[in-house]
Design a protein around this motif. Structure first.
Motif, short mmCIF file in Angstrom:
data_model
loop_
_atom_site.label_atom_id
_atom_site.label_comp_id
_atom_site.label_asym_id
_atom_site.label_seq_id
_atom_site.Cartn_x
_atom_site.Cartn_y
_atom_site.Cartn_z
N ARG A 87 66.30 -52.97 -62.70
CA ARG A 87 66.00 -54.38 -62.96
C ARG A 87 64.82 -54.54 -63.91
NH1 ARG A 87 68.79 -54.20 -58.44
NH2 ARG A 87 70.00 -56.04 -57.77
N GLN A 88 63.78 -53.73 -63.68
CA GLN A 88 62.64 -53.77 -64.59
C GLN A 88 63.04 -53.33 -65.99
OE1 GLN A 88 59.61 -51.37 -62.78
NE2 GLN A 88 59.28 -52.77 -61.07
N GLY A 89 63.86 -52.28 -66.06
CA GLY A 89 64.29 -51.78 -67.36
C GLY A 89 65.11 -52.80 -68.13
N PHE A 93 64.21 -54.66 -71.59
CA PHE A 93 65.16 -54.57 -72.70
C PHE A 93 65.44 -55.95 -73.29
CE2 PHE A 93 69.69 -54.87 -73.99
CZ PHE A 93 69.60 -54.13 -75.17
N ILE A 94 65.68 -56.92 -72.43
CA ILE A 94 65.94 -58.28 -72.92
C ILE A 94 64.69 -58.84 -73.59
CG2 ILE A 94 66.42 -60.65 -72.18
CD1 ILE A 94 68.34 -59.55 -70.14
N PHE A 95 63.50 -58.51 -73.05
CA PHE A 95 62.27 -58.96 -73.71
C PHE A 95 62.15 -58.37 -75.11
CE2 PHE A 95 57.76 -58.21 -74.72
CZ PHE A 95 57.30 -59.53 -74.74
N SER A 96 62.53 -57.10 -75.25
CA SER A 96 62.49 -56.48 -76.58
C SER A 96 63.47 -57.16 -77.53
CB SER A 96 62.80 -54.98 -76.48
OG SER A 96 64.18 -54.75 -76.20
N GLU A 97 64.60 -57.61 -76.99
CA GLU A 97 65.56 -58.34 -77.81
C GLU A 97 65.02 -59.71 -78.21
OE1 GLU A 97 67.65 -56.34 -79.00
OE2 GLU A 97 69.57 -56.71 -78.03
N VAL A 98 64.27 -60.33 -77.31
CA VAL A 98 63.61 -61.60 -77.65
C VAL A 98 62.67 -61.40 -78.83
CG1 VAL A 98 61.96 -63.33 -76.84
CG2 VAL A 98 63.81 -62.58 -75.33
N GLN A 269 75.45 -57.98 -62.86
CA GLN A 269 74.36 -58.94 -63.05
C GLN A 269 73.62 -58.68 -64.36
OE1 GLN A 269 71.24 -58.77 -60.05
NE2 GLN A 269 71.04 -60.99 -60.10
N ALA A 270 73.40 -57.41 -64.68
CA ALA A 270 72.72 -57.07 -65.94
C ALA A 270 73.54 -57.52 -67.14
CB ALA A 270 72.46 -55.56 -66.00
N GLY A 271 74.85 -57.29 -67.08
CA GLY A 271 75.71 -57.75 -68.16
C GLY A 271 75.69 -59.26 -68.28
N SER A 272 75.60 -59.95 -67.16
CA SER A 272 75.52 -61.41 -67.15
C SER A 272 74.21 -61.88 -67.78
CB SER A 272 75.65 -61.93 -65.72
OG SER A 272 75.54 -63.34 -65.68
N TRP A 273 73.11 -61.23 -67.43
CA TRP A 273 71.82 -61.57 -68.05
C TRP A 273 71.91 -61.45 -69.57
CZ3 TRP A 273 67.78 -58.33 -64.83
CH2 TRP A 273 67.69 -58.87 -63.53
N TYR A 274 72.48 -60.36 -70.03
CA TYR A 274 72.57 -60.11 -71.46
C TYR A 274 73.41 -61.19 -72.15
CZ TYR A 274 73.18 -57.48 -75.79
OH TYR A 274 73.18 -57.09 -77.10
N TRP A 275 74.53 -61.55 -71.54
CA TRP A 275 75.41 -62.55 -72.15
C TRP A 275 74.72 -63.91 -72.23
CZ3 TRP A 275 79.68 -61.73 -74.85
CH2 TRP A 275 80.47 -62.82 -75.18
#
Length: 292
Positions: A87-89, A93-98, A269-275
């Motif tokens: 979850r932290q990773g 990762f999403i923060f890096s994409e931001v 859930q991770a895939g959902s966050w990314y989408w």
């Protein structure tokens, strides 16, 4: 005092997939760069084949790495501690994409609010205007380059608006697919997840159509800073939609195999966050690139 119980923290063996991924990204960068140069010169070289090789290597890496992760998860090797690490990773990762997209939006804002006015002589830059481009007028989008190349703008109405509606609907369908998973409603989960994937594929198809239309009206990579920022932002977003669609397809196959339970489904859930992140980026992109 009772002895504290520690969970095992699974550490996988060394993997070849990070190296394969690095090579794939290198080939994609070299191939795409050379393809653009060759296309602008009307030449045919190795750029296209290098790009195809890089995309093929990236696909192999994704399939192989996903398979290893799925096998480890289904073998019961993961623990609650490892779940928190995942979850932290994913959050980082999403923060890096931001930050990734923030850099491109920053380039767009810099060009519009600083560079363009400066070229027109704003902020005591009259000499810059006289030396570099005496007849320049500060308007956005810039439809004429210093070399005289003219282009057209891409209207927000039509394909961009349709794609915006499609992605917003896809966020809703994916959310209720997740709700179906949490409530153990497998039919709702499978149907809405499949529909989300279809919407993602439609988005990519319409974006390809939009690019064809853009070149027909003269909006190309040679169209100055407007064309560069347009294709940079929409192109990288399209790449992220492609990756998100691949992730959702993998999740669909796993759902059909019964891999997830209402309590254990972080991969979904991770895939959902990314989408959802990709959808938010598109809404911002639609507003700042197409409308303003």
């Amino acid at each position: 005092m009772a002895q504290q119980e520690y969970q095992k923290y699974y550490v996988p063996e060394q993997s070849i997939w990070p190296i394969v991924g690095a090579v794939a990204l290198f080939l994609i960068a070299v191939g795409a760069g050379n393809l653009v140069i060759e296309s602008s010169k009307g030449e045919s070289g190795f750029g296209k084949y290098t790009l195809i090789a890089g995309l093929a290597a990236l696909l192999i890496m994704i399939v192989g790495w996903f398979k290893n992760q799925i096998d480890e998860s289904m073998s019961g090797l993961y623990s609650d501690q490892l779940g928190r690490s995942y979850r932290q990773g994913m959050s980082w990762f999403i923060f890096s994409e931001v930050m990734f997209f923030a850099a491109f939006f920053g380039a767009l804002f810099y060009a519009r609010t600083i560079s363009v006015p400066w070229l027109a002589g704003a902020s005591n830059n009259a000499m810059t205007n006289e030396v570099l481009w005496p007849t320049f007028e500060a308007v956005w989008p810039l439809l004429t380059t210093p070399g005289g190349t003219e282009s057209a703008t891409m209207s927000w109405f039509g394909l961009p608006l349709a794609n915006t509606v499609i992605l917003l609907i896809s966020s809703v369908t994916l959310h209720y697919a997740h709700v179906g998973l949490e409530q153990n409603k497998r039919k709702q989960l499978t149907g809405l997840l499949f529909f989300t994937i279809v919407l993602g594929l439609i988005f990519l198809g319409l974006q390809s159509w939009e690019y064809i239309h853009a070149y027909d009206i003269g909006l190309t990579l040679d169209s100055g800073v407007y064309g560069n920022t347009f294709f940079l932002l929409t192109g990288f977003h399209g790449m992220h939609v492609t990756l998100g669609t691949v992730i959702l397809i993998v999740m669909l196959f796993r759902v059909m195999k019964g891999h997830f339970t209402p309590k254990e489904h972080f991969a979904f859930q991770a895939g959902s966050w990314y989408w959802h992140f990709v959808d938010v980026v598109w809404v911002m992109l639609f507003f700042f690139v197409y409308i303003l």
